[in-house]
Write an enzyme that holds these catalytic residues in place. Structure first.
Site, PDB file in Angstrom:
ATOM      1  N   ARG A  74       0.857  -1.189   0.000  1.00 32.59           N
ATOM      2  CA  ARG A  74       0.000   0.000   0.000  1.00 32.59           C
ATOM      3  C   ARG A  74       0.892   1.238   0.000  1.00 32.59           C
ATOM      4  NH1 ARG A  74      -2.350   3.121   4.767  1.00 32.59           N
ATOM      5  NH2 ARG A  74      -3.724   4.540   3.689  1.00 32.59           N
ATOM      6  N   HIS A 118      -2.615  10.813   0.733  1.00 32.62           N
ATOM      7  CA  HIS A 118      -1.996  10.628   2.047  1.00 32.62           C
ATOM      8  C   HIS A 118      -1.375  11.966   2.430  1.00 32.62           C
ATOM      9  CE1 HIS A 118      -0.494   7.312   4.881  1.00 32.62           C
ATOM     10  NE2 HIS A 118      -0.105   8.439   5.423  1.00 32.62           N
ATOM     11  N   GLU A 163      -6.780   8.760   6.647  1.00 33.07           N
ATOM     12  CA  GLU A 163      -6.889   9.421   7.944  1.00 33.07           C
ATOM     13  C   GLU A 163      -7.350  10.872   7.896  1.00 33.07           C
ATOM     14  OE1 GLU A 163      -3.458   8.928  10.398  1.00 33.07           O
ATOM     15  OE2 GLU A 163      -3.609   6.755  10.366  1.00 33.07           O
ATOM     16  N   ASN A 301      -6.631   2.183   9.982  1.00 33.04           N
ATOM     17  CA  ASN A 301      -5.288   2.335  10.545  1.00 33.04           C
ATOM     18  C   ASN A 301      -5.439   2.265  12.056  1.00 33.04           C
ATOM     19  OD1 ASN A 301      -4.686   2.848   7.895  1.00 33.04           O
ATOM     20  ND2 ASN A 301      -4.176   5.003   8.194  1.00 33.04           N
ATOM     21  N   TYR A 303      -3.665   1.622  15.799  1.00 34.31           N
ATOM     22  CA  TYR A 303      -2.410   1.576  16.551  1.00 34.31           C
ATOM     23  C   TYR A 303      -2.604   1.257  18.036  1.00 34.31           C
ATOM     24  CZ  TYR A 303       0.017   3.396  12.472  1.00 34.31           C
ATOM     25  OH  TYR A 303       0.550   3.536  11.223  1.00 34.31           O
ATOM     26  N   GLU A 358      -2.996   0.044   8.303  1.00 35.08           N
ATOM     27  CA  GLU A 358      -1.753   0.392   9.010  1.00 35.08           C
ATOM     28  C   GLU A 358      -1.821  -0.165  10.416  1.00 35.08           C
ATOM     29  OE1 GLU A 358      -0.757   4.580   9.217  1.00 35.08           O
ATOM     30  OE2 GLU A 358      -1.189   4.854   7.092  1.00 35.08           O
TER      31      GLU A 358
HETATM   32  C1  GCO Z   1      -0.849   7.626   9.109  1.00 36.83           C
HETATM   33  C2  GCO Z   1       0.101   7.593   9.089  1.00 36.83           C
HETATM   34  C3  GCO Z   1       1.490   7.383   8.832  1.00 36.83           C
HETATM   35  C4  GCO Z   1       2.251   7.575  10.070  1.00 36.83           C
HETATM   36  C5  GCO Z   1       2.002   6.432  11.010  1.00 36.83           C
HETATM   37  C6  GCO Z   1       2.794   6.538  12.270  1.00 36.83           C
HETATM   38  O1  GCO Z   1      -1.556   7.247   8.116  1.00 36.83           O
HETATM   39  O2  GCO Z   1      -1.018   8.177  10.222  1.00 36.83           O
HETATM   40  O3  GCO Z   1      -0.325   8.415   8.195  1.00 36.83           O
HETATM   41  O4  GCO Z   1       1.787   8.301   7.860  1.00 36.83           O
HETATM   42  O5  GCO Z   1       3.574   7.643   9.759  1.00 36.83           O
HETATM   43  O6  GCO Z   1       0.668   6.396  11.368  1.00 36.83           O
HETATM   44  O7  GCO Z   1       2.457   7.685  12.956  1.00 36.83           O
END
Ligand code: GCO
Length: 453
Positions: A74, A118, A163, A301, A303, A358
């Site tokens: 991606r 992005h 995002e 995404n 985390y 992500e």
């Molecule tokens: C995102 C992110 C990445 C960052 C990653 C770590 O989509 O937020 O866009 O670009 O680098 O999440 O912070």
């Protein structure tokens, strides 16, 4: 079923963070080119001018991916590399780069997944108001339609925007990301509405211009919520917590439903309409129809998340983390449960196939005296998270793939090169790449389709 037989194991990057060649071969300036030149905005004055020099080294990077057994990649297209002014004339050299990259990926049997936005807003469009200008619905969708026409014979999966929570929240509310503004709250709701309309119009036009059927999704983010215990009331509390809008107006973009309900349900969430009513633009039924074009999958995404329990007052409450709670180098909490409960609740509400677009962490990676990068923290983190994702898949959540963030260390926005998210170590002095231990571990995960997790 653990992971589906056709599960896609991938890596993710974005254009500005890795490409470099920021002012070469006719690329137009984007808002990050401008932002990085402002003093004091990015850690130690770093910029994406050179980054990982992927623009010149993409063949080597594809070869490294192949070595890791990666199945999907991606990446994003920098809008201003293809359209230096955002609209109008195509920059053939920039376009050629993406064609060569896609061809190289296909030859290596790695499926390309293209993200259209992005955060690389062409500066020329920013000067015309960028996301504030209603015309961006046309600007973005024309660009998207062009890309779909160009690449649809070789690429099946496309994401519109990455995002929106971040690029509106950090770009225009806190100002820590480009373009570095703090605008009135009212403006951010107008921009958000334009983002969603631009997404919808792009979906519509891309389906028209594509040379064959393509699959289109979006890649939002959010902090997930997971229950403190498996008691029904805690599960309900976590669900409520995840699916409520953020009452803090200065941080309103950090929520799931304001962005995803319009797309999947054709309406903004009722709690948001109530809470935000004094700040909203005109939003017509036609707008909502455009925004809710059917899409094919939901990118996420993910985390981390918060542990939630049901409070005595019947409202969800956040459980305080214990002292010494594990965290990544960036200070983000390590919460593997978010890869079970996040997809679980999102699938329950929106019933759309999900890709984890992500997930990953920054570590204090260094090259050891044996010349290798021993990132055991990354392996531990991913093992914990992927086990949870596997459970979610076993429990019936339709998860199609996982893209690790990131393929290689790269420009981490306002943190510059201080944070390392890659499975490949990059020495920015020489551009030497070293596959970290986690990269070899991931190769095994891929080969066994996650069975050993
Ligand atoms: C995102 C992110 C990445 C960052 C990653 C770590 O989509 O937020 O866009 O670009 O680098 O999440 O912070």
């Amino acid at each position: 079923m653990s992971f589906r037989n056709d599960f896609v194991w991938g890596q993710a990057t974005s254009a500005y963070q890795i490409e470099g060649a920021a002012f070469q071969d006719g690329k137009g300036w984007d808002i990050w080119d401008v932002f990085c030149k402002e003093e004091g905005k990015v850690f130690e004055g770093h910029s994406g001018d050179v980054a990982c020099d992927h623009y010149h080294r993409f063949r080597e990077d594809v070869a490294l991916m192949k070595k890791m057994g990666v199945q999907g990649y991606r990446f994003s297209i920098n809008w201003s590399r293809v359209f230096p002014n955002g609209t109008g004339t195509v920059n053939e050299k920039g376009l050629k780069f993406y064609h060569e990259l896609v061809d190289e990926l296909c030859a290596a049997n790695i499926e390309p997944y293209i993200t259209l936005y992005h955060w690389e807003l062409p500066y020329e469009l920013y000067k015309k108001g960028g996301w504030m200008n209603r015309e961006i619905v046309e600007w973005f969708s024309d660009y998207a339609a062009f890309i779909a026409k160009e690449f649809s014979d070789k690429v099946t999966h496309f994401f519109t925007v990455n995002e929106p929570q971040c690029f509106i929240g950090l770009g225009y509310m806190t100002g820590v990301h480009a373009p570095g503004l703090k605008v009135p709250v009212r403006d951010t709701f107008l921009m958000a509405h334009h983002v969603l309309m631009a997404h919808g119009m792009a979906v519509k036009k891309m389906r028209q211009t594509a040379k064959r059927d393509i699959l289109i999704g979006i890649a939002p983010t959010g902090s997930m919520s997971y229950p403190d215990t498996e008691r029904p009331e805690d599960i309900e509390a976590a669900r409520m917590h995840l699916m409520q809008v953020n009452p803090d107006l200065q941080n309103w973009t950090w929520n799931v439903t304001w962005w995803s309900d319009p797309i999947f349900r054709g309406e903004y969430p009722e709690d948001g309409l109530r809470l935000y009513k004094d700040y909203l633009p005109t939003m017509t039924p036609e707008d909502m129809k455009l925004i809710s074009q059917p899409i094919d999958f939901y990118g996420q995404n993910i985390y981390n998340g918060n542990r939630i329990r049901m409070g005595k007052d019947g409202k969800p409450e956040v459980v305080k983390r214990y002292d010494g709670f594990p965290k990544t180098a960036l200070g983000w909490p390590v919460t593997p449960e978010c890869l079970y409960w996040g997809p679980y609740f999102l699938y329950e509400r929106y019933q759309s196939p999900i890709y984890i677009t992500e997930n990953g962490l920054s570590c204090h990676d260094t090259v050891s005296s044996d010349g290798k990068v021993h990132d055991q923290n990354r392996i531990d983190f991913l093992e914990g998270y992927l086990k949870q994702l596997k459970h979610a898949s076993e429990d019936g959540v339709d998860i199609r793939g996982y893209f690790h963030w990131s393929l290689m260390d790269n420009f981490e926005w306002h943190s510059g090169y201080a944070d390392r998210f890659g499975m490949i170590y990059v020495d920015y002095r020489t551009q030497e790449r070293i596959i970290k231990d986690s990269g070899y571990w991931y190769e095994k995960v891929i080969r066994e389709n996650g069975e050993f997790l």
